[in-house]
Motif scaffolding. Sequence first.
Motif, mmCIF file in Angstrom:
data_model
loop_
_atom_site.group_PDB
_atom_site.id
_atom_site.type_symbol
_atom_site.label_atom_id
_atom_site.label_comp_id
_atom_site.label_asym_id
_atom_site.label_seq_id
_atom_site.Cartn_x
_atom_site.Cartn_y
_atom_site.Cartn_z
ATOM 1 N N CYS A 328 0.881 -1.161 0.000
ATOM 2 C CA CYS A 328 0.000 0.000 0.000
ATOM 3 C C CYS A 328 0.920 1.213 0.000
ATOM 4 O O CYS A 328 1.355 1.654 -1.055
ATOM 5 C CB CYS A 328 -0.905 -0.102 1.229
ATOM 6 N N SER A 329 1.312 1.748 1.156
ATOM 7 C CA SER A 329 2.346 2.787 1.181
ATOM 8 C C SER A 329 3.630 2.209 0.609
ATOM 9 O O SER A 329 3.983 1.070 0.917
ATOM 10 C CB SER A 329 2.625 3.239 2.610
ATOM 11 N N ASN A 330 4.324 3.006 -0.204
ATOM 12 C CA ASN A 330 5.603 2.518 -0.735
ATOM 13 C C ASN A 330 6.714 3.453 -0.272
ATOM 14 O O ASN A 330 6.732 3.839 0.886
ATOM 15 C CB ASN A 330 5.518 2.339 -2.248
ATOM 16 N N GLY B 77 -9.606 9.320 7.036
ATOM 17 C CA GLY B 77 -9.838 8.317 8.065
ATOM 18 C C GLY B 77 -8.902 7.142 7.891
ATOM 19 O O GLY B 77 -8.604 6.743 6.765
ATOM 20 N N SER B 78 -8.414 6.614 9.026
ATOM 21 C CA SER B 78 -7.526 5.461 9.042
ATOM 22 C C SER B 78 -6.083 5.833 8.703
ATOM 23 O O SER B 78 -5.202 5.002 8.788
ATOM 24 C CB SER B 78 -8.009 4.374 8.056
ATOM 25 N N CYS B 79 -5.848 7.076 8.312
ATOM 26 C CA CYS B 79 -4.509 7.467 7.866
ATOM 27 C C CYS B 79 -3.749 8.306 8.894
ATOM 28 O O CYS B 79 -2.545 8.469 8.800
ATOM 29 C CB CYS B 79 -4.590 8.234 6.556
ATOM 30 N N THR B 80 -4.466 8.845 9.876
ATOM 31 C CA THR B 80 -3.848 9.597 10.976
ATOM 32 C C THR B 80 -2.858 10.637 10.473
ATOM 33 O O THR B 80 -1.658 10.570 10.728
ATOM 34 C CB THR B 80 -3.167 8.652 11.994
ATOM 35 N N SER B 137 8.757 -2.205 6.482
ATOM 36 C CA SER B 137 8.827 -0.871 5.893
ATOM 37 C C SER B 137 7.528 -0.091 5.955
ATOM 38 O O SER B 137 7.521 1.099 5.674
ATOM 39 C CB SER B 137 9.236 -0.966 4.427
ATOM 40 N N ALA B 138 6.409 -0.748 6.205
ATOM 41 C CA ALA B 138 5.125 -0.044 6.219
ATOM 42 C C ALA B 138 4.122 -0.950 6.919
ATOM 43 O O ALA B 138 4.473 -2.050 7.364
ATOM 44 C CB ALA B 138 4.670 0.280 4.799
ATOM 45 N N GLY B 139 2.876 -0.479 6.995
ATOM 46 C CA GLY B 139 1.853 -1.262 7.657
ATOM 47 C C GLY B 139 1.691 -2.639 7.032
ATOM 48 O O GLY B 139 1.703 -3.664 7.716
ATOM 49 N N GLY B 172 -8.007 -3.552 2.923
ATOM 50 C CA GLY B 172 -7.643 -4.495 1.869
ATOM 51 C C GLY B 172 -6.299 -5.165 2.053
ATOM 52 O O GLY B 172 -6.071 -6.278 1.567
ATOM 53 N N THR B 173 -5.396 -4.487 2.759
ATOM 54 C CA THR B 173 -4.088 -5.098 2.949
ATOM 55 C C THR B 173 -4.181 -6.364 3.797
ATOM 56 O O THR B 173 -3.349 -7.251 3.652
ATOM 57 C CB THR B 173 -3.101 -4.125 3.634
ATOM 58 N N ASN B 174 -5.179 -6.461 4.682
ATOM 59 C CA ASN B 174 -5.275 -7.638 5.555
ATOM 60 C C ASN B 174 -5.474 -8.919 4.748
ATOM 61 O O ASN B 174 -4.658 -9.845 4.852
ATOM 62 C CB ASN B 174 -6.379 -7.488 6.603
ATOM 63 N N PRO B 175 -6.532 -9.005 3.926
ATOM 64 C CA PRO B 175 -6.670 -10.225 3.123
ATOM 65 C C PRO B 175 -5.530 -10.421 2.133
ATOM 66 O O PRO B 175 -5.097 -11.557 1.901
ATOM 67 C CB PRO B 175 -8.010 -10.038 2.397
ATOM 68 N N LEU B 280 2.483 -1.559 14.256
ATOM 69 C CA LEU B 280 2.234 -0.134 14.463
ATOM 70 C C LEU B 280 2.584 0.570 13.160
ATOM 71 O O LEU B 280 3.396 0.078 12.390
ATOM 72 C CB LEU B 280 3.140 0.407 15.571
ATOM 73 N N ASN B 281 1.961 1.699 12.903
ATOM 74 C CA ASN B 281 2.359 2.509 11.756
ATOM 75 C C ASN B 281 3.030 3.753 12.299
ATOM 76 O O ASN B 281 2.357 4.654 12.800
ATOM 77 C CB ASN B 281 1.149 2.933 10.926
ATOM 78 N N LEU B 282 4.362 3.796 12.195
ATOM 79 C CA LEU B 282 5.054 4.991 12.684
ATOM 80 C C LEU B 282 4.633 6.206 11.860
ATOM 81 O O LEU B 282 4.662 7.327 12.349
ATOM 82 C CB LEU B 282 6.571 4.794 12.628
ATOM 83 N N HIS B 283 4.231 5.975 10.596
ATOM 84 C CA HIS B 283 3.810 7.081 9.727
ATOM 85 C C HIS B 283 2.369 7.492 9.999
ATOM 86 O O HIS B 283 1.847 8.350 9.304
ATOM 87 C CB HIS B 283 4.017 6.729 8.254
ATOM 88 N N LYS B 284 1.736 6.882 10.961
ATOM 89 C CA LYS B 284 0.422 7.361 11.381
ATOM 90 C C LYS B 284 0.547 7.829 12.829
ATOM 91 O O LYS B 284 0.710 9.003 13.095
ATOM 92 C CB LYS B 284 -0.613 6.241 11.260
ATOM 93 N N THR B 285 0.533 6.850 13.740
ATOM 94 C CA THR B 285 0.490 7.163 15.163
ATOM 95 C C THR B 285 1.690 7.983 15.642
ATOM 96 O O THR B 285 1.557 8.786 16.551
ATOM 97 C CB THR B 285 0.411 5.851 15.956
HETATM 98 C C1 LIG Z 1 -6.497 -0.161 8.650
HETATM 99 C C2 LIG Z 1 -5.303 -0.139 7.779
HETATM 100 N N1 LIG Z 1 -4.547 -1.252 7.647
HETATM 101 C C3 LIG Z 1 -3.436 -1.272 6.870
HETATM 102 C C4 LIG Z 1 -3.027 -0.170 6.161
HETATM 103 C C5 LIG Z 1 -1.808 -0.260 5.285
HETATM 104 O O1 LIG Z 1 -0.740 0.464 5.800
HETATM 105 P P1 LIG Z 1 0.493 0.871 4.882
HETATM 106 O O2 LIG Z 1 -0.027 1.791 3.838
HETATM 107 O O3 LIG Z 1 1.431 1.522 5.802
HETATM 108 O O4 LIG Z 1 1.042 -0.372 4.289
HETATM 109 C C6 LIG Z 1 -3.780 1.010 6.252
HETATM 110 C C7 LIG Z 1 -3.344 2.205 5.489
HETATM 111 O O5 LIG Z 1 -4.055 2.999 5.006
HETATM 112 C C8 LIG Z 1 -4.931 1.028 7.088
HETATM 113 O O6 LIG Z 1 -5.656 2.142 7.189
#
Ligand SMILES: Cc1ncc(COP(=O)(O)O)c(C=O)c1O
Lengths: 454, 510
Positions: A328-330, B77-80, B137-139, B172-175, B280-285
Motif C-alpha cells: 500500500c504505502s511505498n 480516516g484510518s490514515c492519521t 517498511s510499512a503497515g 484491503g491489505t489484511n486479506p 504499528l504505523n510509525l507514519h500514522k500514530t
Molecule cells: C487499517 C489499515 N490497515 C493497513 C493499512 C496499510 O498500511 P500501509 O499503507 O502503511 O502499508 C492502512 C493504510 O491505510 C490502514 O488504514
Amino acid sequence: MRYLPSAPAEDRALLETIGVRNAEELLGGIPDRLRLGRELALPPHASEQEVAWEMGRLSARNARFCAQFLGAGAYDHFVPAAVDAQIGRQEWFTAYTPYQPEISQGTLQHIFEYQTLIADLAGLDVSNASLYDGGTACVEAALMAVRVQKKRRTVLVSRGLHPFYRQVLATAFAPHQELRLVELPLAAGGTEPADLAAALHEDVAAVLVGYPNFLGSVEDLTALGEVAHGRGALLVSVTQEPFALGWLEAPGRAGADMACGEAMSFGNKLNYGGPYLGFLAVRDSHKREIPGRVVGQTVDLEGRTGYVLTLTAREQHIRRDKATSNICSNQGLAALRANIFLQLAGPQGLAGLAELNAAKAQFLRSRLLELPDFEPVFDRPFFNEFVLRYHGDVATLREACLRESLLPGLDLGPWYPELEGCLLWCATELHTRGMIESVVEVAARVPSLNREGA
Amino acid sequence: MSTRQREPLIFEQSVPGKRGMDLPPLDVPPPRDTRAAHLRRRDFGILPSVSEVDVIRHFTRMSHWNYGVDDGIYPLGSCTMKHNPRLNEKAAALPGFTDCHPMAPDELAQGNLELIYTLQEWLKEITGLPGITLQPSAGAAGELTGVMLIRAYHVSRGAARRIILIPDSAHGTNPATAAMAGYEVLEVASGPDGTISFTDLDEGGKTRRGLNSLLAEFGPEVAGLMVTNPNTLGVFEQAIQEVADALHAVGALMYMDGANMNALVGVARPGDFGVDVMHLNLHKTFSTPHGGGGPGSGPVACSAALEPFLPVPVVRRDTRRVGEGEVETHTYRWDWDRPKSIGKVHTYHGNFGMLVRALAYCLSHGADGLKQATLRAIVNANYIRARLSGTYHLPIQSPTLHEVVFSDTRQAAHDVHTLDIAKRLIDCGFHPPTVYFPLIVPGAIMIEPTESESKAELDAFCEAMLTIAREAETDPELLHQAPTTAPLRRLDETTAARRPVLRWRSPETT
Ligand SMILES: Cc1ncc(COP(=O)(O)O)c(C=O)c1O
C-alpha cells in the motif's frame, strides 16, 4: 505539549458540544477491565532543546569516516543540495498517497516522470511507483514472474544475488509450499550460462541474476537470457547499484524481461539501511500483473492533461486476497529524491558519474594489487565493486583502516564461506585519489602474515 | 506561489547540451577495462538535459498542486494525518545518522543501535507486548511479518494451519497479506454495531458467518484472526478479550492491525487484551511524514511465545558495571543467532530514518503527552461527530474513538453522493476524508481529524460540511461539477485504466 492545540476555554467548549464533562468519558467504549489502569512507565514530555540534544548525542555515537570503501548494496554517493531543499517542501513530504488527484497533481506528475525514467533506464516499458527496497523488490519480481508464467512454480536465484536479498526471498517463499526457490551456483564470481542450462527445466518461471552481482561482477545478461528464453523462463535482472545502469547496457535491451533492485544510489543517503528505494520495471505485456501503485496519464473534464493512480483492479483495496501484492504505502519520498537526482544528472551527469565510479574502482583495484598481500580471485568485468583475496589477517587490516578513519571493504567470509579471506571493495565518485592512496598506504603498512607459509 | 495551471513534463523541457550537475575532474586514469564492451550502454534514452534552475522550478511549481498537512486539516480516516514536527526532520538529517552504512561494524554504529533499542522499549511499553522488530517498511509489510510469525509458530507446533479469519470491515491489505503468507481467507461478519459478530447473521436469506460457527467448523485449521482495533468504524471491539479467548481455545492466534493505535496509546494496551502480535504505523500514530506515499515504517510487536520467530537480526544490550561507583555502561549489538527466526523481511534494518523521527516524537511527548494526544484525537473526532450527525447519516450509533464514519444516505436522495461531497470539500479549501471505506458502509465518509487540529480548524471544516449538505438540497449540480477551483477538474479514471499511458515517450520514437 507544544504540538497539541489545547487551550482551557476551547477545550471546555469542545466537551460541551459533545456533551461530556471530560475526555475520559469518551472512552466508554473501552471496557474498564481492558484499560491501562496506570500511566505509561515512560519519561515525561521534553522540550525541543532537550530532544535535540538527545538526538545529537545519539547521532554522535556513530563513527564518522574520511572515506568508506564499503558498498555491498548501500552506496555512498554525492547528493546535490537541490534534492534536500526540494524534499523539505511540505507539499511533498507531508502529503498522503495521492488518492484525490485534483489536489495531488504534483505527486502524481512526479511519479509519472519517475516511472518514465526507471522504465527507460531499465530498457523496459513500465515501472511502478516504487517498492520498499532491493530485497522486497526481488520478492515482488519473483512472485510476479510466477503469476505471469501460470503453471511454472520454480524460481532460480543466482548465488551472486545480495545475500540479504536471498534471505528476504527465502522468508517470503517459505509459506508457499507450492513454490520452489533454487540457488544457481557461482563459478568464478559469476553465473555461467552452462550452469543455468543445467538447472533449467519446464517448471522454471524465472531466473534472478545480479547486474552487476553482489561480488561486483557484470553478468552476461545476453548469454543468460538466450539460455533462459530457450526453455521458456523469464530473465530478471537485479541491480543493487543503479549507477551501473549509466555504464552498462539497459537490462531490458541486454536480455532481461524484468528489471528490479535497489535505487537508493539516486539521491538517497545511506541512513543505516533505509529509507531506500525498491524498483521494478516490466514489459508492456505484463503490466496488469505488476505489484503496487502505478500512475497513468489521463484528461480532466475540460480535456486538460492530468495524472491518476491507475490499474487499481490489481490492488489490495479492490482485489483484497486476489491482489497482485499487499503493498500500500511505498517509498514515495525516496522515489522523489531519485527523480530529482536523475533530472539534475541528465545524460551527461549519469554517464560522467558512471565513468568516475568505474575509474576510481579500477584505480583502487590496481593500486591494491601492487601490494604483495592482495590477489585477484576471479577475473570478470566489474563496475565500482570488486573482490580481492587478502593474504594477511583481515581483522588486523580492518583495525588499521579504522584507526585512520577509513572503512575498508566487506569481509566476505560470513556471507560466502568459499570466499573466506576475501574482501569486497567499493569506490565511488566520492573517493578522491588521495583517499584511495591513503587506504592503500594503510594496507601496505599492515604486517604480512602470508597464510600459505603458516 | 505559482499560478501556472500546467507544467510540461521535464522531458518536454529538455534542450540538448543543458546540464544540471557539474562533476569533479577525473583525478585517476580513465577506466581501461574493456572486457564488458559489448555490455556498455550506448544510449541514454530520454534522460532530460536541463539546468538546476529548470529542475528546481519544475518541482516547485508541481509542488503547488499538492495539499499537505501544513495547508490544513487532512481528515483521511484510518490514515492519521497529524502534524509532522520539524525537529524530527532535523534529527533524521543529522550526518551521524544519514552517513552511517547499514553494514558498519556494530561498535561503530552504537548510536543507531541505542536508538533502535530505545525506540523498541517505548513501543513495547505502549503495546504491552514483550517482543518487537522494527524491520518492516510499512503497515502492510508489518502485517506480512506478523502473519509469518503466526505461521512459524504453528509450524513449530506441527502444522501451519490453513485459514486466516478477517472481519468484513478490514482494510484491503489484511486479506492481501494473508494470501501472501500462504493462507486462505474466510470473512467474519460484523454485527449491526460494526464489531465482530459471534453469531451467524442472516441477510436477505444469505448467511454471513460469525466467529462461533467459523471456529466450530474450522477451529483446528484456523491459524489466526486479523482484527483492527478500534475497528475501521472507530469502534472499540468490546468483546476483544472474548474473541481472543475463543481463538486461543482452538490454538489460533490474534493479530491486530494497529493502524488505529492513535486511539489507544496510553489508554489501553493490546498486550493486555489478548493480542498475540500486531503492527504499528510509525507514519500514522508516531507522526513520521507520509511523504506522498511513503516511506512508512511498520514495527511488529509480539508475545513471548512468538518472540523466537522474529526476523533476524535482533538488537541486544549488554550491560557492564565499571569503576568505583559501579557505573552502568551499555553496549549494543545485532544478534544473528536466532535459529527459529523467519529470516529477514527487509534488506537491512528497516526504514531507519523513520525510526529516528518516531523516537523524537516519543521523547517530545513523553508518557503524559502521548496520553494527552490520544485523548485530544478522540475529543476532536467526537466533536465532528456531534456537529455533523444531525446533518449526515451516522450508520453506527456506538461510541467511537479517534474517527467517525458517516454515509451519504441523506444526500443521495438529492442524487448527491460521497464522491460529490468529497470533491466539493476541495473547493471549500479542505482535503477530503477517506471515501467508500470501510466497505461495509455504502457511501462511507470516514473522518479522522487527529489531535493536531484546533477548535478553529475543526469548526471551519464542520461549517464546510454543513454548507455542502445544504447545497446538496438546493444546488446538487454545484456538487456534481466540483471541484472547480482546483488546478484540474475531475479526471477520467476509466480511460486511464482502459488505455493506460504509464510513461512519456518521445514523439520521435512513437
Ligand atoms: C487499517 C489499515 N490497515 C493497513 C493499512 C496499510 O498500511 P500501509 O499503507 O502503511 O502499508 C492502512 C493504510 O491505510 C490502514 O488504514
